[in-house]
Scaffold this active site. Structure first.
Site, PDB file in Angstrom:
ATOM      1  CG  ASN A 107       0.493 -26.638   4.919  1.00 30.29           C
ATOM      2  OD1 ASN A 107       1.075 -25.632   5.313  1.00 30.29           O
ATOM      3  ND2 ASN A 107       0.404 -26.946   3.634  1.00 30.29           N
ATOM      4  CG  ASP A 166      -8.759 -29.454  -1.187  1.00 26.62           C
ATOM      5  OD1 ASP A 166      -9.208 -30.192  -0.297  1.00 26.62           O
ATOM      6  OD2 ASP A 166      -9.426 -28.587  -1.765  1.00 26.62           O
ATOM      7  CD  GLU A 171       2.964 -32.144  -0.973  1.00 23.63           C
ATOM      8  OE1 GLU A 171       3.644 -32.750  -0.117  1.00 23.63           O
ATOM      9  OE2 GLU A 171       3.047 -30.932  -1.181  1.00 23.63           O
TER      10      GLU A 171
END
Length: 207
Positions: A107, A166, A171
């Site tokens: 991410n 987190d 997910e």
């Protein structure tokens, strides 16, 4: 210098700035891997290890990734023997074995936007040290990680590592739990995280 014992190795070095003598103990539990660095003589071995929490950060309970470079090798053969010994020691507690690919879900915007930088730092551990096939994907929006997990071929993927906060880990975990064959998948696939978020509460809880 490096001392080799039956169950551990000791690295001793002198800090260039202060001149202080320092030491680090390497065992199967805290050694992540080692790579041979091609340079002019003397030859180098780069060692990746974990250090225990220090009094400066007792609340996090998180170990830190440390990199040591040993260059007391006059021949390439000596350096290779050291590198192979360290890697064998690290491999004894590796949580994944057999053929397959490790998937990194990065991410790039979580926390302080350091996901790409953190992955670049640890990538040599898997590719160069452990020779593990890896695939890397970056999330583009909320829910993207879950979509990717639902379309994975789990005969090929043996581990999923989230380089994120987190939210992305949750997910991925929820997507795994929603799979119709989740019991079979969870027995074969290792789920890990490299904390790259603002809080990373999960990583703090599991240490």
């Amino acid at each position: 210098t490096i001392e080799v014992f039956a169950d551990r190795m000791m690295i001793h070095w002198k800090q260039q700035i202060t001149g202080m003598q320092r030491s680090a103990e390497l065992t199967a539990r805290n050694t992540l891997g080692a790579e041979l660095i091609t340079r002019d003589s003397p030859h180098w071995v780069r060692i990746h290890a974990l250090t225990c929490p220090t009094p400066a950060n007792p609340d996090t309970g998180a170990a830190e990734h440390e990199v040591y470079e040993a260059h007391a090798f006059e021949s390439e053969e000596d350096a290779m023997r050291c590198q192979h010994a360290l890697q064998r020691m690290a491999d004894t507690v590796r949580p994944f074995h057999g053929p397959g690919t490790m998937l990194f879900i990065v991410n790039p915007v979580s926390g302080h936007k350091q996901g790409r930088e953190l992955f670049a730092k640890v990538r040599p551990l898997f590719v160069d040290c452990a020779k593990i096939p890896v695939e890397v994907v970056e999330t583009r929006c909320a829910g993207h990680a879950a979509q990717m997990v639902k379309g994975l071929d789990f005969e090929r993927i043996r581990a999923i590592v989230c380089v994120s906060g987190d939210g992305t880990v949750c997910e991925v975990l929820n997507a795994l739990m929603d799979l119709p064959n989740r019991d079979d998948v969870l027995q074969k696939v290792v789920l890990g995280t490299i904390p790259a978020g603002s809080e990373c509460a999960l990583a703090k809880m599991v240490g």
